[in-house]
Design an enzyme around this catalytic site. Structure first.
Site, PDB file in Angstrom:
ATOM      1  N   LYS A  26       0.840  -1.198   0.000  1.00  0.00           N
ATOM      2  CA  LYS A  26       0.000   0.000   0.000  1.00  0.00           C
ATOM      3  C   LYS A  26       0.878   1.253   0.000  1.00  0.00           C
ATOM      4  CE  LYS A  26      -3.787  -0.606   2.438  1.00  0.00           C
ATOM      5  NZ  LYS A  26      -4.403  -0.848   3.763  1.00  0.00           N
ATOM      6  N   HIS A 468     -16.200  -9.012   1.172  1.00  0.00           N
ATOM      7  CA  HIS A 468     -15.190  -9.956   1.647  1.00  0.00           C
ATOM      8  C   HIS A 468     -15.379 -11.326   1.008  1.00  0.00           C
ATOM      9  CE1 HIS A 468     -13.599 -12.988   4.493  1.00  0.00           C
ATOM     10  NE2 HIS A 468     -12.602 -12.138   4.589  1.00  0.00           N
ATOM     11  N   SER A 777      11.477 -43.531 -14.942  1.00  0.00           N
ATOM     12  CA  SER A 777      10.407 -42.627 -14.564  1.00  0.00           C
ATOM     13  C   SER A 777      10.440 -42.541 -13.046  1.00  0.00           C
ATOM     14  CB  SER A 777       9.064 -43.163 -15.056  1.00  0.00           C
ATOM     15  OG  SER A 777       8.047 -42.298 -14.634  1.00  0.00           O
ATOM     16  N   CYS A 844       6.336 -39.408 -12.574  1.00  0.00           N
ATOM     17  CA  CYS A 844       4.936 -39.805 -12.709  1.00  0.00           C
ATOM     18  C   CYS A 844       4.195 -39.837 -11.371  1.00  0.00           C
ATOM     19  CB  CYS A 844       4.821 -41.137 -13.420  1.00  0.00           C
ATOM     20  SG  CYS A 844       5.622 -42.487 -12.546  1.00  0.00           S
TER      21      CYS A 844
HETATM   22  P1  ADP Z   1      -7.856  -2.226   3.502  1.00  0.00           P
HETATM   23  O1  ADP Z   1      -6.449  -2.664   3.336  1.00  0.00           O
HETATM   24  O2  ADP Z   1      -8.671  -3.097   4.370  1.00  0.00           O
HETATM   25  O3  ADP Z   1      -8.493  -1.902   2.176  1.00  0.00           O
HETATM   26  P2  ADP Z   1      -7.448   0.575   3.807  1.00  0.00           P
HETATM   27  O4  ADP Z   1      -6.349   1.101   4.623  1.00  0.00           O
HETATM   28  O5  ADP Z   1      -7.249   0.602   2.345  1.00  0.00           O
HETATM   29  O6  ADP Z   1      -7.791  -0.867   4.317  1.00  0.00           O
HETATM   30  O7  ADP Z   1      -8.695   1.449   4.203  1.00  0.00           O
HETATM   31  C1  ADP Z   1      -9.996   1.088   4.458  1.00  0.00           C
HETATM   32  C2  ADP Z   1     -10.943   2.091   3.849  1.00  0.00           C
HETATM   33  O8  ADP Z   1     -10.693   3.395   4.348  1.00  0.00           O
HETATM   34  C3  ADP Z   1     -10.800   2.172   2.349  1.00  0.00           C
HETATM   35  O9  ADP Z   1     -12.053   2.325   1.766  1.00  0.00           O
HETATM   36  C4  ADP Z   1      -9.964   3.389   2.164  1.00  0.00           C
HETATM   37  O10 ADP Z   1     -10.173   3.954   0.906  1.00  0.00           O
HETATM   38  C5  ADP Z   1     -10.447   4.281   3.290  1.00  0.00           C
HETATM   39  N1  ADP Z   1      -9.422   5.239   3.691  1.00  0.00           N
HETATM   40  C6  ADP Z   1      -8.172   4.952   4.084  1.00  0.00           C
HETATM   41  N2  ADP Z   1      -7.469   6.067   4.320  1.00  0.00           N
HETATM   42  C7  ADP Z   1      -8.294   7.101   4.053  1.00  0.00           C
HETATM   43  C8  ADP Z   1      -8.136   8.531   4.089  1.00  0.00           C
HETATM   44  N3  ADP Z   1      -6.985   9.073   4.410  1.00  0.00           N
HETATM   45  N4  ADP Z   1      -9.200   9.263   3.759  1.00  0.00           N
HETATM   46  C9  ADP Z   1     -10.364   8.686   3.407  1.00  0.00           C
HETATM   47  N5  ADP Z   1     -10.580   7.375   3.360  1.00  0.00           N
HETATM   48  C10 ADP Z   1      -9.551   6.578   3.679  1.00  0.00           C
HETATM   49 MG    MG Z   2      -7.789  -0.789   0.867  1.00  0.00          MG
END
Ligand code: ADP
Ligand code: MG
Ligand code: MG
Length: 892
Positions: A26, A468, A777, A844
């Site tokens: 990320k 999920h 084999s 095999c």
């Molecule tokens: P995950 O890995 O479970 O997707 P995220 O860290 O991406 O978790 O975040 C969960 C939710 O919160 C996502 O929808 C993300 O877009 C939102 N989110 C995260 N950071 C921000 C932010 N700074 N402002 C607005 N929304 C946020």
């Molecule tokens: Mg996310």
């Protein structure tokens, strides 16, 4: 000194996408997007090295971390024109976990961090919306208390429900700012009651609490179990991302959503996504409200009456489309993105390579290669061979009459049927009992992972295509129908109601993850077609693959399937399967239980015509492709009559008393049949068995030739050789039979005789065995059993503990133990080749269809792999990838 913190935002970043080991997936991609000049809320990433430090130093931080975080926060403040903890103009942040590989089981993101009794006033003022500010604050208290302080959600939900009841409110939207204020008082009281201290008001304390919780979540049971399932080492650690908040819940021009650049379900090249107006963060994924389509095309296609983003927010939509195209081109792969719109301004919050079904992976790879975005070799490398499995899965027979009781979203393709279960434990019990289950849930959460693994398919009543259940099922290649909203599930009663019918646990149900249909009962299934992108990619794979791919097959049906799936021959035909057929087993039993050679020969004479026609049919189907036939291998007692009726039948046939027969059968009892009277030992003790089989092979080849005009060159394989002497004795009787058939028919059949290498001694003595054996084999099932001294049939009780404790990296019967068994294979190859440089070398065992083991086979230079017919496409692709990888390593 290490750099612990990397900033991003304002059109640049200290990190980049290549730094995912350090910044997590990320963080690295947020940095990359910032570098590309995309609108990313500024923030910073605390590296995975801090996580490692944390666990190496009794859960403490590097001394200089606090200062680095401080400085990064100031920079975020500068870019946003706000200041963290400031009472007039507070900066609010999200705290997000992010490992190298995306990992459920990690801490949930905390949004709106930095709010307290004072900063909430400033938020209300700057937004011009008091209700929004207090709503955000109460969300924050609940989220933080749950994720960081460990107070369960329901405490807060109870308070809210109670409040609504006393006020006569129905929806959350009925509550005004004043109501939220009162609820916040109760929330804070709850926290203080639970913890013995108040909810933290100091933003710094909140921040460090959340950072600590992310690092802490790396070692939770859930995370550990996920890592074990996915071979992720604990040493990788997670990063923490702290990022300025943007608000998708600031009214009707604000929104939040997720999107894929191409359909993760079918691979079609069209933007695929969902969004919610006036919503925050995970509302889309959580499935609480049903999301809207992003494009008009998708809305029309889904027959939805809710307007698309294209219509509602046209300018944002246009910018979003430009951004998604740019990201796909930049990463040269399908992207899965999260975004938020705050009062008409687009913000990108995440991008990553999108998970996809096997079908989508194929289509995307082939189309991207055709578009010139990637090369054909890259296309071949990109499709996970195991994912082809889902394409080879059964589909519902279009002719079948269906009682459709509900319809949900087609969340993950393939059809599945099984007995209804309502929770993970039941699904696992069902699986252990050898039965098939469909896991039926209102919605799923990471706790359901094991149940989803155990079930044939998953059905949920809530949640969209990105819920999920949908995401996880696609990753697993399991059929899934999500959001079947007309279903009613009652966990307490253990019932599911659909179309007025009540289903209970154990009732049969079929789901079709390709159409979203939920069908009563078990339904007729059908095999899929293997053309289109599948055929194209297979062709590309075949053109780079070095090793041959054969199938293990003995029945005509298997042999036909093998050819259909592209097998280039049969690598293992187990003749005993032909002995087990009910009409034959009587003759087999007569042979085994006969007192003397004459009796055995009489019984074998009955078997000869049947074996001959079996082989003839096999050769005919394989039409000149190589066919390896293994002589009788299993311990004889497997064929013995077991029931009284069977004993009486055989006794009558043999003209002896049942008592005498029982006595003879008892004589054959073995303490350890796996190491007993089996393999070539049968042919040594009873040469007439091998003679009959050899005759059937040669005569069968001639018979097939009469029908097809092609003469197969059979490869006759002697099992379980430990010494050259054994092999030579059996080979002599085969040669004798070849000569006999030649004299009788005036025709000679070309053939070779080789051996299965499945005992450690045979690997060591391969040099001399190869003097007479014309091919090897590697029978890695038995070689694994005998090298490790583990009986595969008895391994169940302890092998799990071995892999769990990391004693063995994987189940050695699934993926070859390269260090041990692999070393024996290497020795066998080396010594065999030294004697006979052009010796044909195959494998095999089950390993022949396992991608990791296939990579090993490529490395050691086997001629071919052989696996079950349904795994042939997987093996073709895995072999091609192994060739490409080896080439790439050679260049490196
Ligand atoms: P995950 O890995 O479970 O997707 P995220 O860290 O991406 O978790 O975040 C969960 C939710 O919160 C996502 O929808 C993300 O877009 C939102 N989110 C995260 N950071 C921000 C932010 N700074 N402002 C607005 N929304 C946020
Ligand atoms: Mg996310
Ligand atoms: Mg064997």
């Amino acid at each position: 000194m290490s750099q612990w913190v990397y900033s991003f935002g304002g059109g640049k970043a200290e990190g980049a996408s290549g730094m995912r080991d350090l910044l997590g997936g990320k963080g690295a991609n947020l940095a990359e997007m910032a570098n590309l000049g995309l609108p990313v809320p500024p923030g910073f990433t605390i590296t995975t090295e801090v996580c490692t430090f944390f666990y190496d130093h009794g859960k403490s931080y590097p001394p200089d971390l606090a200062a680095a975080v401080e400085a990064a926060l100031v920079e975020v403040g500068r870019l946003t024109g706000r200041s963290f903890g400031d009472e007039q103009n507070p900066l609010l942040v999200s705290v997000r976990s992010g490992a190298r590989a995306s990992m459920p089981g990690m801490m949930d993101t905390v949004l709106n961090l930095g709010l307290n009794d004072v900063t909430v006033l400033a938020l209300a003022k700057s937004a011009g919306d008091e209700r929004f500010a207090y709503d955000s604050y109460r969300r924050f208290i609940q989220m933080y208390s749950n994720v960081v302080l460990g107070i369960e959600h329901h405490h807060f939900e109870d308070i809210l429900e109670h409040y609504k009841e006393t006020k006569g409110f129905i929806l959350d939207t009925d509550l005004a700012a004043e109501d939220w204020k009162k609820i916040i008082v109760d929330y804070k009281a709850k926290v203080e009651h639970a913890l013995g201290k108040p909810f933290p008001q100091d933003p710094k304390e909140q921040l460090w609490g959340a950072i600590g919780a992310v690092f802490g979540s790396w070692m939770t049971a859930r995370a550990i179990s996920y890592r074990r399932l996915h071979d992720i080492p604990a040493s990788w650690g997670t990063a923490v991302n702290v990022q300025a908040m943007v608000f998708g819940n600031m009214g009707e021009t604000s929104a939040t959503g997720v999107a894929f650049t191409r359909s993760p379900s079918t691979g079609a090249k069209e933007l695929y996504g969902e969004f919610l107006i006036n919503a925050q963060g995970e509302d889309v994924v959580a499935g609480i409200r049903t999301p809207q389509n992003i494009t008009e095309a998708a809305r029309i296609n889904a027959v939805s009456d809710k307007p698309s983003m294209e219509v509602l927010l046209p300018e944002v939509f246009a910018e979003f489309m430009r951004t998604t195209n740019l990201l796909e081109k930049h990463y040269r792969d399908m992207q899965d993105m999260e975004f938020t719109v705050e009062r008409g301004k687009l913000w990108m919050l995440q991008t990553r390579t999108g998970k996809r079904t096997g079908k989508a992976a194929l289509r995307i790879a082939v189309e991207m290669a055709n578009e010139g975005l990637i090369t054909r070799d890259e296309a071949v490398s990109r499709v996970d061979p195991s994912s082809l499995d889902q394409l080879l899965h059964p589909m519902i027979d279009p002719e079948a009459a269906l009682t459709v009781v509900a319809k949900g979203l087609p969340a993950s393709p393939g059809a599945a049927c099984g007995e209804i279960v309502f929770n993970s434990d039941e699904a696992e019990q069902m699986k252990t009992a050898g039965r098939k289950a469909i896991l039926v849930r209102i919605e799923t959460s990471p706790e359901d992972i094991n149940g989803m693994h155990a079930a044939e398919g998953i059905l949920t009543t809530r949640g969209g295509m990105t819920s999920h259940a949908a995401v996880v099922a696609r990753g697993m290649g399991k059929p899934c129908v999500s959001g079947a909203g007309t279903l009613r599930i009652d966990y307490e009663k253990g019932t599911m109601t659909a179309s007025g019918k009540v289903f209970k646990k154990g009732d049969m149900l079929t789901i079709d993850g390709g159409t979203g249909q939920v069908i009563q009962g078990a339904v007729q299934m059908q095999q899929p077609e293997l053309s289109g992108e599948f055929g194209t990619l297979m062709q590309w794979a075949d053109s780079v693959r070095r090793m041959g791919v054969r199938a293990n097959a003995e029945t005509p049906a298997d042999a036909r399937a093998a050819r259909k799936f592209g097998a280039e021959g049969i690598g293992l035909s187990r003749t005993e399967h032909m002995f087990f057929a009910p009409e034959r087993v009587v003759a087999v039993r007569e042979m085994i239980l006969a007192d003397d050679e004459a009796g055995r020969r009489a019984a074998l004479a009955k078997l000869l015509p049947m074996q001959r026609s079996d082989f003839a049919e096999l050769f005919e189907i394989m039409a000149g492709l190589p066919v390896t036939i293994r002589l009788l291998d299993p311990p004889l007692h497997e064929f013995l009559p077991k029931t009284d009726a069977e004993i009486a039948e055989v006794a009558a046939d043999l003209g002896i008393s049942p008592d005498k027969l029982t006595r003879r059968a008892n004589e054959l009892h073995e303490f350890n049949p796996m190491l007993g009277f089996r393999g070539c030992r049968l042919a040594i003790a009873f040469p007439e068995i091998a003679e009959m089989q050899a005759r059937a092979i040669f005569e069968g080849a001639l018979e097939a030739q009469k029908r097809t005009g092609e003469l197969t060159k059979p490869e006759i394989m002697v099992p379980l050789i430990a010494t050259k002497a054994e092999f030579d004795i059996v080979k002599a009787s085969i040669d004798k039979m070849a000569e006999a058939v030649r004299q009788e028919t005036g025709q000679s059949v070309p053939y070779i005789v080789g051996t299965m290498i499945e005992l450690p001694r045979a690997c060591l003595r391969a040099g001399e065995i190869a003097e007479t054996a014309e091919f090897f084999s590697f029978g890695t099932n038995d070689l694994t059993q005998t090298a490790l001294g583990i009986s595969r049939d008895d391994a169940g009780s302890f092998l799990g503990a071995y892999t769990a404790k990391g004693i063995l990296p994987a189940d050695p019967f699934v993926t070859i133990d390269q260090e041990g068994v692999g070393e024996l294979v290497k020795i066998g190859i080396e010594r065999g080749r030294k004697t006979r440089p052009d010796i044909k070398l195959g494998i095999c065992g089950e390993h022949g269809g396992d991608p990791a083991s296939i990579a090993f086979c490529e490395k050691v230079g086997l001629t071919y792999v052989s696996c079950s017919p349904f795994r042939v496409p997987i093996a073709r692709l895995a072999a091609a990838q192994a060739t490409l990888r080896l080439k790439a390593e050679g260049l490196a």
